[in-house]
Scaffold this motif. Structure first.
Motif, short mmCIF file in Angstrom:
data_model
loop_
_atom_site.label_atom_id
_atom_site.label_comp_id
_atom_site.label_asym_id
_atom_site.label_seq_id
_atom_site.Cartn_x
_atom_site.Cartn_y
_atom_site.Cartn_z
N PHE A 99 0.79 -1.19 0.11
CA PHE A 99 0.01 0.11 0.07
C PHE A 99 0.84 1.23 -0.08
N LEU A 100 1.85 1.08 0.87
CA LEU A 100 2.78 2.53 0.95
C LEU A 100 3.25 2.81 -0.48
N ARG A 117 3.34 5.93 -5.75
CA ARG A 117 3.33 6.16 -6.94
C ARG A 117 2.17 6.73 -7.54
N ARG A 118 1.22 7.00 -6.75
CA ARG A 118 -0.26 7.95 -7.27
C ARG A 118 0.54 9.34 -7.36
N PHE A 119 0.26 10.24 -8.36
CA PHE A 119 0.25 11.51 -8.54
C PHE A 119 -0.44 12.05 -9.36
N ALA A 177 -6.94 3.00 -7.03
CA ALA A 177 -7.46 1.90 -8.02
C ALA A 177 -6.89 2.09 -9.25
N ALA A 178 -6.77 3.31 -9.96
CA ALA A 178 -6.47 3.59 -11.27
C ALA A 178 -4.82 3.27 -11.31
N THR A 179 -4.20 3.93 -10.16
CA THR A 179 -2.76 3.75 -10.22
C THR A 179 -2.31 2.43 -10.09
N SER A 180 -3.07 1.57 -9.38
CA SER A 180 -2.67 0.03 -9.34
C SER A 180 -2.97 -0.66 -10.80
#
Length: 169
Positions: free
Chosen positions: A3-4, A9-11, A109-112
């Motif tokens: 999770f971290l 990674r999300r931006f 979710a999109a980042t994943s």
């Protein structure tokens, strides 16, 4: 990915490829939003997935930024304040909080899935409501641009240290 790592990674993506986002990925993202927690589980949200060129232009009129036009999909996060939980002690309506949680579930979710997003709040609310003929009970809270990222950010966002944001009592 843990999770971290996912959160790192999300931006806020501001450059998208024109590639279409697969319906299976959109379904997964909305399923993740559907399971977001909300106050007293009232789930006061509604999501508009905007994919067609005609409808995308209606969104773009409400937030006039060049980078924004490149996103192949927009998700408009709406809430119905009349069905949201209201704290009795001060009449605080939690619809915006519930929408924020669901919005971040969408972004993570999109980042994943290898997609980029940008959470936009600085849009013309009245124009958006009019362009989509939203009933008075459906209030847009955020527009999320969504797509495959064309360009990674040139620098990472500085974060405050733990000592600056935490007080242990």
């Amino acid at each position: 990915m843990d999770f971290l790592e996912l959160t790192k990674r999300r931006f806020s993506a501001r450059s998208y490829k024109s590639d279409a986002v697969e319906q299976e990925k959109l379904n997964y993202i909305i399923e993740c939003a559907r399971f977001a927690p909300s106050a007293v589980n009232y789930q006061p949200w509604h999501f508009l997935i905007v994919k067609s060129e005609e409808q995308r232009l209606k969104v773009q009129q409400c937030y006039n930024r060049e980078w924004f036009t490149g996103a192949p999909v927009y998700i408009i996060v709406c809430v119905d304040t009349s069905v949201a939980w209201v704290r009795k002690s001060d009449n605080k309506n939690h619809a915006d909080i519930d929408a924020a949680i669901a919005t971040e579930h969408i972004c993570l979710a999109a980042t994943s899935l290898g997609l980029g997003t940008c959470w936009v709040c600085n849009f013309d609310l009245e124009m958006l409501k009019a362009n989509f003929q939203l009933p008075s009970e459906k209030c847009p809270v955020a527009i999320i641009s969504l797509g495959y990222v064309n360009e990674l950010p040139k620098h990472s966002s500085a974060r405050k240290s733990v000592d600056e944001i935490v007080t242990i009592l």
